[in-house]
Design a protein around this motif. Structure first.
Motif, PDB file in Angstrom:
ATOM      1  N   ILE A  64      -6.948   6.999   2.668  1.00  0.00           N
ATOM      2  CA  ILE A  64      -7.729   6.521   1.629  1.00  0.00           C
ATOM      3  C   ILE A  64      -9.006   7.413   1.406  1.00  0.00           C
ATOM      4  O   ILE A  64      -9.973   7.468   0.690  1.00  0.00           O
ATOM      5  CB  ILE A  64      -8.102   5.358   1.670  1.00  0.00           C
ATOM      6  CG1 ILE A  64      -9.013   4.890   3.009  1.00  0.00           C
ATOM      7  CG2 ILE A  64      -7.042   4.199   1.337  1.00  0.00           C
ATOM      8  CD1 ILE A  64      -9.499   3.483   2.915  1.00  0.00           C
ATOM      9  N   THR A 110      -5.111   6.075  -4.506  1.00  0.00           N
ATOM     10  CA  THR A 110      -4.538   6.705  -5.600  1.00  0.00           C
ATOM     11  C   THR A 110      -5.765   7.814  -6.249  1.00  0.00           C
ATOM     12  O   THR A 110      -6.714   7.449  -6.741  1.00  0.00           O
ATOM     13  CB  THR A 110      -4.293   5.791  -6.830  1.00  0.00           C
ATOM     14  OG1 THR A 110      -5.369   5.048  -7.136  1.00  0.00           O
ATOM     15  CG2 THR A 110      -3.128   4.813  -6.301  1.00  0.00           C
ATOM     16  N   GLN A 161     -10.299   8.644  -8.949  1.00  0.00           N
ATOM     17  CA  GLN A 161      -9.425   7.659  -8.620  1.00  0.00           C
ATOM     18  C   GLN A 161      -8.469   7.620  -9.809  1.00  0.00           C
ATOM     19  O   GLN A 161      -8.842   7.440 -11.090  1.00  0.00           O
ATOM     20  CB  GLN A 161     -10.250   6.411  -8.411  1.00  0.00           C
ATOM     21  CG  GLN A 161      -9.320   5.031  -8.061  1.00  0.00           C
ATOM     22  CD  GLN A 161      -9.894   3.817  -7.845  1.00  0.00           C
ATOM     23  OE1 GLN A 161     -11.190   3.909  -7.147  1.00  0.00           O
ATOM     24  NE2 GLN A 161      -9.545   2.728  -8.413  1.00  0.00           N
ATOM     25  N   HIS A 194     -12.787   5.936  -1.164  1.00  0.00           N
ATOM     26  CA  HIS A 194     -11.879   5.018  -0.482  1.00  0.00           C
ATOM     27  C   HIS A 194     -10.809   4.563  -1.364  1.00  0.00           C
ATOM     28  O   HIS A 194     -10.977   3.485  -2.035  1.00  0.00           O
ATOM     29  CB  HIS A 194     -12.725   3.746   0.002  1.00  0.00           C
ATOM     30  CG  HIS A 194     -13.608   4.232   1.239  1.00  0.00           C
ATOM     31  ND1 HIS A 194     -13.213   4.618   2.455  1.00  0.00           N
ATOM     32  CD2 HIS A 194     -14.927   4.666   1.141  1.00  0.00           C
ATOM     33  CE1 HIS A 194     -14.489   5.045   3.069  1.00  0.00           C
ATOM     34  NE2 HIS A 194     -15.392   5.019   2.205  1.00  0.00           N
ATOM     35  N   THR A 195      -9.833   5.155  -1.578  1.00  0.00           N
ATOM     36  CA  THR A 195      -8.621   4.656  -2.686  1.00  0.00           C
ATOM     37  C   THR A 195      -7.418   5.407  -2.156  1.00  0.00           C
ATOM     38  O   THR A 195      -7.348   6.724  -1.933  1.00  0.00           O
ATOM     39  CB  THR A 195      -9.059   5.121  -4.109  1.00  0.00           C
ATOM     40  OG1 THR A 195      -7.864   4.794  -4.878  1.00  0.00           O
ATOM     41  CG2 THR A 195      -9.292   6.712  -4.136  1.00  0.00           C
ATOM     42  N   ASN A 201       0.914  -1.347  -0.122  1.00  0.00           N
ATOM     43  CA  ASN A 201       0.007   0.285  -0.088  1.00  0.00           C
ATOM     44  C   ASN A 201       0.709   1.157  -0.222  1.00  0.00           C
ATOM     45  O   ASN A 201       0.296   2.333   0.066  1.00  0.00           O
ATOM     46  CB  ASN A 201      -0.882  -0.054   1.074  1.00  0.00           C
ATOM     47  CG  ASN A 201      -2.137  -1.159   1.027  1.00  0.00           C
ATOM     48  OD1 ASN A 201      -2.666  -1.314   0.025  1.00  0.00           O
ATOM     49  ND2 ASN A 201      -2.416  -1.770   2.256  1.00  0.00           N
TER      50      ASN A 201
END
Length: 665
Positions: free
Chosen positions: A619, A487, A639, A484-485, A138
């Protein structure tokens, strides 16, 4: 530790100007190691020399700094690769301090390094077998450029040739840590964001002028032929005299530096010249380094800058000129800094023409320091700065920028993004280092530098997660978003209203009520909050807070940084980095924030950029205001995809690929 000292003599090796055959203070400091009894040696006279110690152990001694390691019990320093700790008997080692106002850290103590005499080159192969790295990491960036595995640092020779973008970079494919014998990696792209790796472009030649490393340099388009210019190095040893041009505490070595050239042939391979194109530094200058060529065309001549420094004066960039890239004539230093203000050695100098201005950018002394640039004019071989130097990036991880002009006439710049975790953590993960996003540099007529991410970054937008316009951002009541990411790209425009400060809180975002309940009370938060967190009344946490203070006109990023000995999953200290950003009267704050797992890159109103790294699983995102309500004119979040994805040849943003024999490697 108990240290013993005695005055000893010894031969001076090499021809660094200013070396004296004088006695020196030799210090022996014993320390314990589970497999051997070792001691380190150093010199207190400030003059580097390589000597043969007890039992023939080679030692480099210089200025109270210990580079060689002597191991008893029949084991050499090369065999004891785990014994890598330099020692110092003085707190004032290496380069003199530089002004805190410019954001310089204190001089680094020598980090954990392999002995100066470790064999540098055996790992070098044309096509390394990279290990397969974990897909569950991660912290590993996905859309910032990086090699398949191993260590990378300086971007070397970005170039646009034959409709393709090339990027070269310093690389150790064998291990995710710097070592002697570094080579040049190579990748190509048609769109600046999706990259295809090629075989290694340059590797050290055993017994040659670059046998201990292919150091930084550049790539130029010589009538359609990619031509590389770089610094080749040889480390001084007792049995290998070399013309010493640099003594580095950071690298733990005295070594020679020569400037070399390699050209790409019809077989798709780079061929080195039989000899360096510049073999010795200019006479009459008492220099402290001689590396990192940056070359450009000016009229009928090629011009070159070399990073250097003049003893007791300061860092400098040496100017050369050539009609053909082969024969070079020294002109003069184009500018000399003050060693008390801007460092003693300038690495990776670049000179860019932006409109009616020139900018000179340098990386002073070592990677702990920020990139500096001056705005000024360049003519008749001299750069005249207008005002004080500024910081190219307001964060703590960027170093050694390099640039090129592409087919659209854009001035593109990349910098090296360093790791800020321990070397052991990077080695365990299998990778270290990446590059900033490609930036487009331009200049306003009033002399303000503009830095923007390239338009092609939009190609990496995978899913449009958030799009909202014209809503109030209530003071001390965060506006959270269900994203919720790890990137993420965030683009937001905020009208100040009555707010004193605004920010983007990036973490595993709780609900608004949970955020309010966690605010610091009269008893405090249990952790020391950064200034930005105190201003915005957020609790200290393990995410990243991007903030702007309207009263102080200050852009800042605050984050949790792991302790150097705790690994990546243990908390360390709350730190913050930032710098000035002055908004014009009535100007809205415009932020583009790129979160790429452990990398955070912030563009503010195209006039300030701040890059850092943090190793936390952040995130989510929330917007915050303090001291009054603000108005969010627009916020978008995407994203992001990966640099490893196939290139999108059918996008209108991507130029059509052209046949190019020079990338068929």
């Amino acid at each position: 530790m108990q240290a013993s000292a005695r005055v000893v003599g010894g031969p001076v090796l090499g021809s660094l100007p200013g070396l004296h055959r004088a006695a020196s203070l030799e210090v022996e400091t014993p320390f314990k190691h589970p497999r051997s009894s070792c001691r380190a040696k150093g010199s207190g006279d400030g003059h580097p020399r390589v000597v043969s110690g007890t039992d023939g152990c080679p030692l480099l001694v210089q200025k109270y700094t210990f580079f060689g390691v002597k191991c008893e019990g029949g084991r050499s320093a090369r065999q004891q690769r785990s014994v890598r700790s330099p020692f110092s008997v003085s707190a004032s080692v290496a380069e003199p301090p530089v002004k805190e106002a410019l954001g310089f850290d204190a001089p680094l103590p020598a980090p954990e390094l392999l002995s100066v005499f470790d064999s540098p080159s055996p790992f070098v192969v044309t096509s390394p077998e990279y290990p397969t790295l974990s897909t569950d990491d991660n912290h590993r960036p996905t859309y910032h450029f990086q090699p398949p595995a191993g260590f990378m640092n300086d971007p070397n020779g970005p170039a646009f040739i034959g409709g393709q973008y090339h990027i070269f970079y310093q690389h150790n494919p064998a291990r995710a840590a710097w070592n002697w014998g570094v080579c040049w990696g190579h990748a190509v792209s048609s769109d600046l964001v999706h990259w295809e790796h090629r075989p290694l472009a340059l590797t050290p030649t055993p017994g040659g002028y670059d046998q201990d490393g292919v150091f930084s340099g550049c790539c130029v388009n010589n009538d359609g032929i990619p031509t590389l210019l770089y610094t080749g190095v040889q480390v001084a040893t007792p049995d290998r005299p070399v013309n010493v041009t640099s003594v580095s505490q950071l690298l733990g070595a005295a070594f020679s530096e020569v400037q070399c050239m390699a050209t790409l042939g019809p077989d798709g391979k780079f061929s080195k010249g039989l000899a360096p194109v510049i073999s010795t530094p200019p006479a009459g200058l008492d220099i402290v380094g001689f590396r990192d060529p940056y070359v450009w065309r000016e009229g009928n001549e090629w011009m070159m800058l070399l990073g250097s420094g003049i003893k007791e004066q300061g860092g400098t960039a040496l100017l050369y000129k050539s009609p053909d890239l082969h024969k070079w004539e020294f002109v003069q230093p184009i500018h000399i800094g003050d060693h008390t203000e801007t460092g003693t050695m300038w690495e990776c100098p670049i000179l860019l023409k932006l409109g009616k201005w020139h900018i000179l950018s340098v990386s002073p002394d070592n990677p702990a320091n920020p990139i500096l640039y001056w705005i000024g004019s360049f003519s008749n071989g001299t750069f005249v700065p207008y005002g004080a130097p500024r910081r190219l990036d307001l964060g703590n991880v960027c170093y050694a920028p390099n640039s090129c002009i592409d087919g659209k006439g854009r001035q593109l710049v990349w910098s090296w993004i360093q790791e800020v975790r321990s070397e052991e953590a990077s080695v365990a993960a299998g990778y270290a280092g990446c590059l900033t996003l490609p930036r487009v540099l331009s200049m306003l007529d009033d002399g303000r530098l503009i830095q923007e991410p390239v338009e092609e970054m939009k190609l990496l937008r995978d899913r449009h997660l958030v799009h909202e316009t014209d809503f109030a951002l209530r003071s001390a009541r965060p506006r959270t978003f269900n994203v919720h990411t790890g990137t993420l790209e965030i683009e937001v425009e905020i009208e100040r209203g009555g707010a004193d400060a605004v920010g983007i809180d990036i973490r595993e975002t709780p609900t608004e009520d949970e955020v309010l309940e966690s605010e610091c009370g009269p008893e405090g938060c249990g952790l020391e909050a950064t200034r930005a967190q105190r201003v915005l009344r957020t609790d200290p946490h393990e995410g990243v807070l991007v903030s702007y203070d309207y009263k102080k006109q200050w852009l800042e990023v605050a984050w949790w940084q792991p302790g150097p000995d705790a690994g990546t999953d243990s908390p360390g200290e709350l730190v913050s980095k930032g710098g000035p950003l002055t908004l014009d009267e009535g100007e809205n704050l415009k932020l583009r924030v790129f979160l790429d797992r452990s990398v955070v890159e912030v563009f503010a109103n195209s006039r300030a950029v701040l890059t850092t790294r943090m190793y936390r699983n952040v995130i989510g995102a929330a917007l915050i205001a303090k001291g009054g309500d603000a108005v969010v004119k627009q916020v978008d979040m995407w994203q992001m995809g990966s640099m490893w994805d196939p290139q999108l040849k059918d996008s209108p943003l991507v130029p059509q690929l052209k046949d190019n024999p020079y990338v068929s490697i």
